[in-house]
Design a protein around this motif. Sequence first.
Motif, PDB file in Angstrom:
ATOM      1  N   ASP A   1       0.817  -1.202   0.000  1.00 46.29           N
ATOM      2  CA  ASP A   1       0.000   0.000   0.000  1.00 46.29           C
ATOM      3  C   ASP A   1       0.856   1.259   0.000  1.00 46.29           C
ATOM      4  O   ASP A   1       0.513   2.258  -0.638  1.00 46.29           O
ATOM      5  CB  ASP A   1      -0.930   0.010   1.214  1.00 46.29           C
ATOM      6  CG  ASP A   1      -2.039  -1.035   1.081  1.00 46.29           C
ATOM      7  OD1 ASP A   1      -2.296  -1.458  -0.065  1.00 46.29           O
ATOM      8  OD2 ASP A   1      -2.629  -1.422   2.097  1.00 46.29           O
ATOM      9  N   SER A   2       1.969   1.229   0.738  1.00 50.51           N
ATOM     10  CA  SER A   2       2.821   2.420   0.818  1.00 50.51           C
ATOM     11  C   SER A   2       3.414   2.784  -0.530  1.00 50.51           C
ATOM     12  O   SER A   2       3.772   3.932  -0.771  1.00 50.51           O
ATOM     13  CB  SER A   2       3.941   2.189   1.843  1.00 50.51           C
ATOM     14  OG  SER A   2       4.761   1.100   1.441  1.00 50.51           O
ATOM     15  N   ALA A   3       3.516   1.810  -1.433  1.00 47.40           N
ATOM     16  CA  ALA A   3       4.060   2.070  -2.764  1.00 47.40           C
ATOM     17  C   ALA A   3       2.961   2.427  -3.762  1.00 47.40           C
ATOM     18  O   ALA A   3       3.229   2.597  -4.953  1.00 47.40           O
ATOM     19  CB  ALA A   3       4.833   0.849  -3.256  1.00 47.40           C
ATOM     20  N   GLY A   4       1.745   2.507  -3.283  1.00 42.56           N
ATOM     21  CA  GLY A   4       0.650   2.864  -4.176  1.00 42.56           C
ATOM     22  C   GLY A   4       0.081   1.701  -4.957  1.00 42.56           C
ATOM     23  O   GLY A   4      -0.664   1.898  -5.922  1.00 42.56           O
ATOM     24  N   VAL A   5       0.412   0.457  -4.543  1.00 40.34           N
ATOM     25  CA  VAL A   5      -0.101  -0.730  -5.220  1.00 40.34           C
ATOM     26  C   VAL A   5      -1.255  -1.305  -4.407  1.00 40.34           C
ATOM     27  O   VAL A   5      -1.087  -1.670  -3.242  1.00 40.34           O
ATOM     28  CB  VAL A   5       1.001  -1.800  -5.385  1.00 40.34           C
ATOM     29  CG1 VAL A   5       0.438  -3.040  -6.060  1.00 40.34           C
ATOM     30  CG2 VAL A   5       2.171  -1.240  -6.169  1.00 40.34           C
ATOM     31  N   ALA A   6      -2.421  -1.341  -5.002  1.00 43.84           N
ATOM     32  CA  ALA A   6      -3.603  -1.854  -4.301  1.00 43.84           C
ATOM     33  C   ALA A   6      -3.524  -3.368  -4.175  1.00 43.84           C
ATOM     34  O   ALA A   6      -3.214  -4.064  -5.142  1.00 43.84           O
ATOM     35  CB  ALA A   6      -4.872  -1.463  -5.056  1.00 43.84           C
ATOM     36  N   VAL A   7      -3.760  -3.897  -2.974  1.00 43.30           N
ATOM     37  CA  VAL A   7      -3.693  -5.326  -2.706  1.00 43.30           C
ATOM     38  C   VAL A   7      -5.027  -5.797  -2.148  1.00 43.30           C
ATOM     39  O   VAL A   7      -5.573  -5.188  -1.234  1.00 43.30           O
ATOM     40  CB  VAL A   7      -2.563  -5.654  -1.702  1.00 43.30           C
ATOM     41  CG1 VAL A   7      -2.520  -7.155  -1.419  1.00 43.30           C
ATOM     42  CG2 VAL A   7      -1.223  -5.178  -2.233  1.00 43.30           C
ATOM     43  N   SER A   8      -5.562  -6.866  -2.711  1.00 43.42           N
ATOM     44  CA  SER A   8      -6.823  -7.418  -2.209  1.00 43.42           C
ATOM     45  C   SER A   8      -6.791  -8.932  -2.306  1.00 43.42           C
ATOM     46  O   SER A   8      -6.069  -9.499  -3.130  1.00 43.42           O
ATOM     47  CB  SER A   8      -8.015  -6.870  -3.016  1.00 43.42           C
ATOM     48  OG  SER A   8      -7.924  -7.278  -4.370  1.00 43.42           O
ATOM     49  N   GLY A   9      -7.542  -9.606  -1.471  1.00 49.95           N
ATOM     50  CA  GLY A   9      -7.598 -11.063  -1.512  1.00 49.95           C
ATOM     51  C   GLY A   9      -6.374 -11.712  -0.902  1.00 49.95           C
ATOM     52  O   GLY A   9      -5.449 -11.046  -0.433  1.00 49.95           O
TER      53      GLY A   9
END
Length: 208
Positions: A1-9
């Motif tokens: 998240d801190s790098a701006g990459v959305a993570v889900s699942g």
Amino acid sequence: DSAGVAVSGDPSTVRLEKKYTYNELKEIAELVSPPLKEIIEVLNHESVNLFAEHLVKEMGKMLKKIGTTAAGIEVLYKFLEDSGVDSGGMFFEDGSGMSSLNAITSRGLADLLVFMRTKGKYFNEFYTSLPDAGKEGTLKNYFKNPVFDSTLKAKSGSMTRVRSYAGYFKTLSGNDMAFSILINNFSGPSQKITAGIEGILKETVLDK
């Protein structure tokens, strides 16, 4: 998240999900690999099976446009054919050689070494990648007899009840030799097998 990459699942892979193609993936980072000659030196000195597996996949990617073990094995067979090496009795199941379904002939391996020595485009890099007997890598504790000093470079291969060595040496009379000795399903201590192989090579090295 801190790098701006959305993570889900939950964590997973393309292979497990089976609902993406590689063309749909978005590159988020790139790591520049060391030169291949440096990779194979580590591989041949230390028998890094992970490197071997990935090299086969990379061959498939580069020459078959698909980075799978099966594609890489197709490249291996084609290389043997183009090199004039008889692949009869040779079976490749993986890149590392750890599968019990793999098989190779001593004659075929020796013929391949001769091809590399006489016609190989990158023989110098290949030869340099092999450890010196009694000094480096997996050969550090073997073939320490002075007769092998600066004369023998080889790759070892070992599993339970398997001891194999293949490479190059120079005889006392100055002849350059390629060799391949594969021992399978032996009984007794492996040290006895290695000592026997050393005895064969020592006798040949001293041949005038």
